[in-house]
Write an enzyme that holds these catalytic residues in place. Structure first.
Site: not given
Length: 226
Positions: A80-81, A85-87, A166, A182
């Site tokens: 992805r661009g 990030t964090h999930h 998200a 980001c």
């Protein structure tokens, strides 16, 4: 008539690598169908992931505050661009697999539509949010401080989409302390439950699915993951 969209969601967390592989298979199926002159329905996956970090294809490692070989941290570089990030549990992750032949061949339009889904969902819970010029995602003014509540990062190949957005609902935000979210040094993040304390995760999923269908003119067809 509305174009059909298969809606897959689960009550249990889905490992990141499982969802990533699933997306790649769905995209490959749709590319193959196009070559054969066929058309498959669009898809929306709504999932939660156990704690994981992902880096966009061009993301810089300088935005990590940990080493990639740390055994207790799961981290993947994906196609992805966007930056890192964090999930984690309590964050609703949406992966649309759309054939933009049936929508618009315009990536800027597509990104803005994803943001619009989130903005309208938050408005349904009486939470005002906004875009910021030059940035992706959705932001909230919290007591004079601009905080990010949703992240957006996509991949489009032959006009078939993958990855997505998200929305932080009720997740443990401390995981963001180990990265520069980001790639923005002063980026602050927030949860929906800070503004709607009694928010129910299942209601957010329902609102996302409904609003996604409205924005993209799709007929959502529920499919059980199992």
């Amino acid at each position: 008539m509305r174009r059909p969209c298969l809606l897959y969601q689960s009550d249990r967390p889905i490992p990141y690598l499982t969802a990533w592989q699933w997306q790649k298979e769905l995209v490959a199926e749709r590319k193959q169908a196009r070559r054969e002159g066929k058309d498959l329905p669009d898809v929306l996956l709504l999932v939660e992931h156990p704690a994981v970090y992902t880096l966009g294809q061009g993301s810089s490692l300088e935005f990590l505050k940990f080493k990639l070989d740390e055994p207790d941290i799961e981290c993947h570089r994906i196609e992805r661009g966007g930056e890192v990030t964090h999930h984690a549990i309590g964050q609703l992750v949406a992966y649309p697999i759309l054939n933009l032949d049936h929508h618009q061949h315009d990536l800027h339009w597509y990104l803005r539509q994803l943001e619009e889904v989130i903005i309208q969902v938050l408005a349904k819970f009486k939470v005002t949010s906004q875009r910021i010029q030059g940035l992706t995602g959705v932001w909230i003014d919290n007591a004079g401080q601009t905080q990010k509540i949703a992240q957006v990062g996509i991949k489009v190949s032959q006009w078939i989409t993958m990855h997505g957005f998200a929305l932080n609902v009720c997740m443990d935000l401390t995981g963001f302390n180990r990265i520069v979210p980001c790639g923005i040094s002063d980026c602050q993040v927030c949860n929906l439950n800070q503004f709607v304390p009694d928010i129910e995760f299942v209601k957010v999923k329902k609102a996302i699915a409904q609003t996604f269908g409205e924005i993209f003119n799709l007929e959502m067809q529920f499919q059980a993951i199992g």
